[in-house]
Design a protein around this motif. Structure first.
Motif, PDB file in Angstrom:
ATOM      1  N   ILE A   7     104.028  -9.535  27.547  1.00  0.00           N
ATOM      2  CA  ILE A   7     105.442  -9.908  27.438  1.00  0.00           C
ATOM      3  C   ILE A   7     105.841 -10.601  28.731  1.00  0.00           C
ATOM      4  O   ILE A   7     105.572 -10.094  29.823  1.00  0.00           O
ATOM      5  CB  ILE A   7     106.332  -8.666  27.220  1.00  0.00           C
ATOM      6  N   ASP A   8     106.482 -11.747  28.619  1.00  0.00           N
ATOM      7  CA  ASP A   8     106.865 -12.513  29.804  1.00  0.00           C
ATOM      8  C   ASP A   8     108.307 -13.003  29.676  1.00  0.00           C
ATOM      9  O   ASP A   8     108.617 -13.813  28.807  1.00  0.00           O
ATOM     10  CB  ASP A   8     105.935 -13.714  29.985  1.00  0.00           C
ATOM     11  N   LEU A  10     111.044 -11.689  28.571  1.00  0.00           N
ATOM     12  CA  LEU A  10     111.644 -11.491  27.251  1.00  0.00           C
ATOM     13  C   LEU A  10     113.128 -11.143  27.360  1.00  0.00           C
ATOM     14  O   LEU A  10     113.520 -10.221  28.086  1.00  0.00           O
ATOM     15  CB  LEU A  10     110.911 -10.376  26.511  1.00  0.00           C
ATOM     16  N   SER A  30     109.151  -8.204  31.464  1.00  0.00           N
ATOM     17  CA  SER A  30     107.770  -8.685  31.618  1.00  0.00           C
ATOM     18  C   SER A  30     106.854  -7.473  31.713  1.00  0.00           C
ATOM     19  O   SER A  30     107.122  -6.537  32.480  1.00  0.00           O
ATOM     20  CB  SER A  30     107.623  -9.562  32.862  1.00  0.00           C
ATOM     21  N   GLN A  61     113.323 -12.340  16.443  1.00  0.00           N
ATOM     22  CA  GLN A  61     112.856 -13.426  17.307  1.00  0.00           C
ATOM     23  C   GLN A  61     113.502 -13.281  18.683  1.00  0.00           C
ATOM     24  O   GLN A  61     114.697 -12.984  18.781  1.00  0.00           O
ATOM     25  CB  GLN A  61     113.219 -14.782  16.715  1.00  0.00           C
ATOM     26  N   LYS A  64     114.832 -15.564  24.520  1.00  0.00           N
ATOM     27  CA  LYS A  64     114.106 -16.281  25.565  1.00  0.00           C
ATOM     28  C   LYS A  64     112.783 -15.554  25.810  1.00  0.00           C
ATOM     29  O   LYS A  64     112.618 -14.404  25.446  1.00  0.00           O
ATOM     30  CB  LYS A  64     114.901 -16.318  26.880  1.00  0.00           C
ATOM     31  N   GLY A  65     111.871 -16.238  26.500  1.00  0.00           N
ATOM     32  CA  GLY A  65     110.604 -15.625  26.864  1.00  0.00           C
ATOM     33  C   GLY A  65     109.622 -15.596  25.704  1.00  0.00           C
ATOM     34  O   GLY A  65     109.856 -16.175  24.644  1.00  0.00           O
ATOM     35  N   CYS A  66     108.497 -14.916  25.942  1.00  0.00           N
ATOM     36  CA  CYS A  66     107.456 -14.863  24.915  1.00  0.00           C
ATOM     37  C   CYS A  66     106.843 -13.472  24.860  1.00  0.00           C
ATOM     38  O   CYS A  66     106.933 -12.684  25.812  1.00  0.00           O
ATOM     39  CB  CYS A  66     106.376 -15.906  25.179  1.00  0.00           C
ATOM     40  N   ALA A  67     106.233 -13.174  23.728  1.00  0.00           N
ATOM     41  CA  ALA A  67     105.519 -11.917  23.539  1.00  0.00           C
ATOM     42  C   ALA A  67     104.278 -12.200  22.707  1.00  0.00           C
ATOM     43  O   ALA A  67     104.326 -12.964  21.737  1.00  0.00           O
ATOM     44  CB  ALA A  67     106.406 -10.888  22.851  1.00  0.00           C
ATOM     45  N   GLN A  68     103.163 -11.601  23.106  1.00  0.00           N
ATOM     46  CA  GLN A  68     101.888 -11.820  22.420  1.00  0.00           C
ATOM     47  C   GLN A  68     101.194 -10.486  22.149  1.00  0.00           C
ATOM     48  O   GLN A  68     101.321  -9.538  22.935  1.00  0.00           O
ATOM     49  CB  GLN A  68     100.954 -12.695  23.260  1.00  0.00           C
ATOM     50  N   ASP A  73     100.818 -15.246  19.591  1.00  0.00           N
ATOM     51  CA  ASP A  73     102.266 -15.101  19.622  1.00  0.00           C
ATOM     52  C   ASP A  73     102.715 -14.193  18.483  1.00  0.00           C
ATOM     53  O   ASP A  73     102.189 -14.266  17.367  1.00  0.00           O
ATOM     54  CB  ASP A  73     102.945 -16.473  19.499  1.00  0.00           C
ATOM     55  N   SER A  75     105.054 -14.246  16.565  1.00  0.00           N
ATOM     56  CA  SER A  75     105.574 -14.917  15.371  1.00  0.00           C
ATOM     57  C   SER A  75     104.477 -15.237  14.357  1.00  0.00           C
ATOM     58  O   SER A  75     104.764 -15.559  13.201  1.00  0.00           O
ATOM     59  CB  SER A  75     106.304 -16.213  15.760  1.00  0.00           C
TER      60      SER A  75
END
Length: 303
Positions: A7-8, A10, A30, A61, A64-68, A73, A75
């Motif tokens: 997580i970055d 988020l 993060s 969703q 902002k940011g991303c999660a993997q 990803d 999504s």
């Protein structure tokens, strides 16, 4: 090897409505969790735990940011391959039986087994559900429904378990059984992302603990770091009276505050002066103590 969870930055903001202002449920989170790690994600109600899990499982969703998950990803459907997920309040097809639910889960996840029924029955037996394997879930109590959801998550042979309050609704015997199952899964190399208000059980399982409060990750500690941080620490509990500075209301009318040995006499005098009745003082090196102390410190600074 990709981490199980990455997580970055988020952020998740719920939009404003005509009744409420916009709410930032998670802010700049993060976090990296390695494969084979058990991570306890703790915090008060409304801290952002369930929102984070909903992002990880693709229900929400991020703003902002991303999660993997395992480098994919969240999504993408591929990210959820081999993901066992148990929400706080599982919503199962109540016209099905436990055996049908587990069989459906194994089939959907494409798990190849020589005998699907035998495999599912083994997991139902592990969660003390074999005797009701062919009864409809609509007749079950909350605790039994919770165990069906947990058995379903384990039956798919998950590479990652995401559990949101998995011990909710379980009696002491059921909670012990679930903790034992999760402990065995941990020993076998499984990865767990776990939230729970039963801090003692989280402490028994987790390699690290992350404390989130008001949407922000405040600290990450391992058990060894926690012991070092709390050397010569005590937790005092008292009833009634007025809340003193830095205390936490454990439940209505019961307050807790931690202190070192030198500060205990003054703290006891302060409790008596405010009309409180001392309940107990414990020398404690625990996740509960770290939880109370960190939350109290943040709340004190925000006043």
């Amino acid at each position: 090897m990709s981490p199980a969870i990455f997580i970055d930055g988020l952020c998740k903001t719920y939009p404003r409505s005509w009744k409420t202002r916009a709410l930032e449920a998670v802010s700049g989170l993060s976090l990296t969790i390695g494969q084979g790690e058990v991570f306890g994600f703790i915090g008060p109600n409304g801290a952002g735990k369930s929102t984070t899990i909903k992002v990880l499982t693709g229900v929400l969703q991020p703003s902002k940011g991303c999660a993997q998950l395992f480098g994919n990803d969240v999504s993408l459907p591929e990210a959820r391959r081999g993901l066992g997920y148990v929400p706080e309040n599982p919503s199962l097809y109540d016209y099905l039986t436990p055996l049908e639910i587990l069989t459906m889960g194994v089939t959907i996840h494409g798990v190849k087994l020589p005998n699907v029924r035998q495999h599912c029955m083994q997991w139902l037996d592990r969660f003390a559900l074999a005797q009701v394997a062919d009864k409809r879930v609509r007749s079950f109590s909350k605790g039994m429904t919770q165990r069906v959801a947990l058995a379903h998550a384990m039956a798919i042979q998950p590479r990652l378990l995401i559990l949101d309050e998995p011990l909710s609704g379980l009696d002491p015997v059921g909670r012990k059984e679930v903790v034992n199952v999760l402990g065995d899964y941990r020993i076998s190399g499984g990865t767990i992302f776990l939230t729970s208000h039963v801090l003692h059980d989280v402490e028994r399982l987790a390699d690290r603990f992350g404390l989130i409060h008001r949407g922000q990750l405040l600290t990450i500690r391992s058990p060894q770091e926690m012991v070092a941080d709390q050397a010569d620490r005590y937790v005092l509990r008292y009833r009634g009276g007025a809340p003193i500075g830095g205390c936490i209301e454990v439940r209505p009318g019961l307050y807790a505050r931690d202190a070192d040995a030198a500060g205990l006499p003054a703290l006891i005098a302060e409790v008596i002066a405010c009309g409180g009745v001392l309940q107990d003082v414990e020398a404690s090196v625990s996740l509960e103590t770290a939880f109370f102390r960190t939350i109290a410190s943040v709340d004190e600074e925000s006043r």
